[in-house]
Design a protein around this motif. Structure first.
Motif, mmCIF file in Angstrom:
data_model
loop_
_atom_site.group_PDB
_atom_site.id
_atom_site.type_symbol
_atom_site.label_atom_id
_atom_site.label_comp_id
_atom_site.label_asym_id
_atom_site.label_seq_id
_atom_site.Cartn_x
_atom_site.Cartn_y
_atom_site.Cartn_z
ATOM 1 N N ASN A 9 0.826 -1.214 0.000
ATOM 2 C CA ASN A 9 0.000 0.000 0.000
ATOM 3 C C ASN A 9 0.860 1.264 0.000
ATOM 4 N N GLU A 10 1.869 1.278 0.809
ATOM 5 C CA GLU A 10 2.741 2.451 0.885
ATOM 6 C C GLU A 10 3.452 2.684 -0.447
ATOM 7 N N ALA A 11 3.931 1.624 -1.056
ATOM 8 C CA ALA A 11 4.668 1.743 -2.316
ATOM 9 C C ALA A 11 3.774 2.174 -3.476
ATOM 10 N N PHE A 12 2.501 1.813 -3.435
ATOM 11 C CA PHE A 12 1.604 2.061 -4.563
ATOM 12 C C PHE A 12 0.692 3.263 -4.377
ATOM 13 N N LYS A 13 0.801 3.959 -3.253
ATOM 14 C CA LYS A 13 -0.182 4.997 -2.931
ATOM 15 C C LYS A 13 -0.224 6.146 -3.940
ATOM 16 N N ASN A 14 0.849 6.409 -4.649
ATOM 17 C CA ASN A 14 0.857 7.506 -5.622
ATOM 18 C C ASN A 14 0.799 7.023 -7.066
ATOM 19 N N LEU A 15 0.460 5.758 -7.254
ATOM 20 C CA LEU A 15 0.358 5.193 -8.601
ATOM 21 C C LEU A 15 -1.103 5.193 -9.051
ATOM 22 N N PRO A 16 -1.341 5.115 -10.358
ATOM 23 C CA PRO A 16 -2.718 5.116 -10.863
ATOM 24 C C PRO A 16 -3.388 3.746 -10.710
ATOM 25 N N VAL A 17 -3.460 3.288 -9.469
ATOM 26 C CA VAL A 17 -4.081 2.013 -9.163
ATOM 27 C C VAL A 17 -4.992 2.181 -7.951
ATOM 28 N N GLU A 18 -5.915 1.253 -7.852
ATOM 29 C CA GLU A 18 -6.807 1.186 -6.703
ATOM 30 C C GLU A 18 -6.565 -0.158 -6.033
ATOM 31 N N VAL A 19 -6.436 -0.140 -4.716
ATOM 32 C CA VAL A 19 -6.206 -1.392 -3.989
ATOM 33 C C VAL A 19 -7.368 -1.646 -3.034
ATOM 34 N N LEU A 20 -7.540 -2.883 -2.680
ATOM 35 C CA LEU A 20 -8.595 -3.294 -1.771
ATOM 36 C C LEU A 20 -8.252 -2.851 -0.356
ATOM 37 N N ASN A 21 -9.240 -2.335 0.350
ATOM 38 C CA ASN A 21 -9.053 -1.944 1.745
ATOM 39 C C ASN A 21 -9.111 -3.203 2.613
ATOM 40 N N HIS A 22 -7.972 -3.570 3.172
ATOM 41 C CA HIS A 22 -7.898 -4.779 3.991
ATOM 42 C C HIS A 22 -8.138 -4.528 5.468
ATOM 43 N N CYS A 23 -8.033 -3.267 5.883
ATOM 44 C CA CYS A 23 -8.091 -3.013 7.315
ATOM 45 C C CYS A 23 -8.424 -1.545 7.577
ATOM 46 N N ASP A 24 -9.351 -1.327 8.489
ATOM 47 C CA ASP A 24 -9.621 0.015 9.005
ATOM 48 C C ASP A 24 -10.244 -0.131 10.384
ATOM 49 N N ASP A 25 -10.888 0.914 10.876
ATOM 50 C CA ASP A 25 -11.460 0.867 12.221
ATOM 51 C C ASP A 25 -12.603 -0.139 12.367
ATOM 52 N N THR A 26 -13.192 -0.551 11.251
ATOM 53 C CA THR A 26 -14.366 -1.423 11.321
ATOM 54 C C THR A 26 -14.093 -2.873 10.926
ATOM 55 N N HIS A 27 -12.938 -3.166 10.328
ATOM 56 C CA HIS A 27 -12.681 -4.540 9.911
ATOM 57 C C HIS A 27 -11.195 -4.800 9.708
ATOM 58 N N ARG A 28 -10.861 -6.078 9.667
ATOM 59 C CA ARG A 28 -9.509 -6.540 9.320
ATOM 60 C C ARG A 28 -9.675 -7.854 8.574
ATOM 61 N N SER A 29 -9.286 -7.857 7.306
ATOM 62 C CA SER A 29 -9.464 -9.061 6.486
ATOM 63 C C SER A 29 -8.380 -10.091 6.794
ATOM 64 N N SER A 30 -8.538 -11.249 6.203
ATOM 65 C CA SER A 30 -7.530 -12.298 6.348
ATOM 66 C C SER A 30 -6.307 -12.015 5.481
ATOM 67 N N GLY A 31 -6.415 -11.030 4.577
ATOM 68 C CA GLY A 31 -5.287 -10.721 3.707
ATOM 69 C C GLY A 31 -4.980 -11.850 2.757
ATOM 70 N N HIS A 32 -6.007 -12.558 2.360
ATOM 71 C CA HIS A 32 -5.826 -13.722 1.489
ATOM 72 C C HIS A 32 -5.265 -13.341 0.123
ATOM 73 N N LEU A 33 -5.752 -12.237 -0.450
ATOM 74 C CA LEU A 33 -5.319 -11.789 -1.770
ATOM 75 C C LEU A 33 -5.041 -10.293 -1.756
ATOM 76 N N TYR A 34 -4.083 -9.863 -2.584
ATOM 77 C CA TYR A 34 -3.804 -8.434 -2.736
ATOM 78 C C TYR A 34 -4.248 -8.020 -4.134
ATOM 79 N N PHE A 35 -5.441 -7.418 -4.199
ATOM 80 C CA PHE A 35 -6.017 -6.972 -5.463
ATOM 81 C C PHE A 35 -5.496 -5.600 -5.847
ATOM 82 N N VAL A 36 -5.181 -5.437 -7.119
ATOM 83 C CA VAL A 36 -4.843 -4.139 -7.695
ATOM 84 C C VAL A 36 -5.749 -3.934 -8.902
ATOM 85 N N ARG A 37 -6.362 -2.753 -8.984
ATOM 86 C CA ARG A 37 -7.154 -2.410 -10.168
ATOM 87 C C ARG A 37 -6.457 -1.258 -10.868
#
Length: 144
Positions: free
Chosen positions: A31-59
Motif C-alpha cells: 500500500n505504501e509503495a503504490f499509494k501515488n500510482l494510478p491504481v486502486e487497492v482493496l481496503n484490507h483493514c480500518d477501524d471497522t474490519h480486518r481481512s484475512s489478507g488472502h489476496l492483494y487486489f490491484v485495479r
C-alpha cells in the motif's frame, strides 16, 4: 475432512496470528509503495474490519483487460507470478452454454477486466516483496 486434515488445521491455528500479522505487514508495504500510482487497492483493514489478507487486489484505473494482460505478461517476464481471480460467472463455459452473456453484466465485467492480484503469502521475504514492488513500478512505467 479427514482426521489428518483436521490435525494439520489445528496446528495451523497456533500460527494464525503470526501468519495474519505477516500478511498485513506485506499489505502495508505494498500500500505504501503504490499509494501515488494510478491504481486502486482493496481496503484490507480500518477501524471497522480486518481481512484475512488472502489476496492483494490491484485495479488499474482507466485500463482494460488488454492492459491487464500485458501487465501480467511483463511481470511474468520479471519472474513475478500474478493472477486474475474471480472471473465473473457469465464468462465461464457452464454459464455461457446456459445463455448467459457477460455483456448483460457490465458491472461484473468492469470489476474483473482491470484487476490483478500480486503475490501475498507468509513466506515472502522483505527482499522478495521489494522485488515485487520494484517490478510493479517498473512495469507501470513501461506500459504507461
Amino acid at each position: 475432512m479427514t482426521d489428518i486434515q483436521a490435525a494439520l488445521g489445528l496446528a495451523q491455528l497456533d500460527r494464525y496470528d503470526d501468519m495474519l500479522n505477516r500478511r498485513h505487514s506485506l499489505i502495508d508495504r505494498y500500500n505504501e509503495a503504490f499509494k501515488n500510482l494510478p491504481v486502486e487497492v482493496l481496503n484490507h483493514c480500518d477501524d471497522t474490519h480486518r481481512s484475512s489478507g488472502h489476496l492483494y487486489f490491484v485495479r488499474f484505473i482507466g485500463k482494460d483487460a488488454n492492459y491487464r494482460n500485458a501487465f501480467y505478461d511483463k511481470m511474468k517476464e520479471k519472474g513475478v507470478m500474478c493472477n486474475v481471480h474471480y472471473k465473473p460467472l457469465p464468462m465461464l463455459t457452464a454459464y455461457k452454454t446456459k445463455g448467459f452473456d457477460i455483456k448483460d453484466f457490465p458491472n461484473a465485467y468492469n470489476q474483473h477486466c482491470n484487476q490483478l492480484t500480486l503475490p501475498l503469502n507468509t513466506v515472502i521475504t522483505d527482499e522478495e516483496a521489494d522485488y515485487v514492488i520494484n517490478s510493479f513500478i517498473e512495469t507501470i512505467k513501461e506500459l504507461g
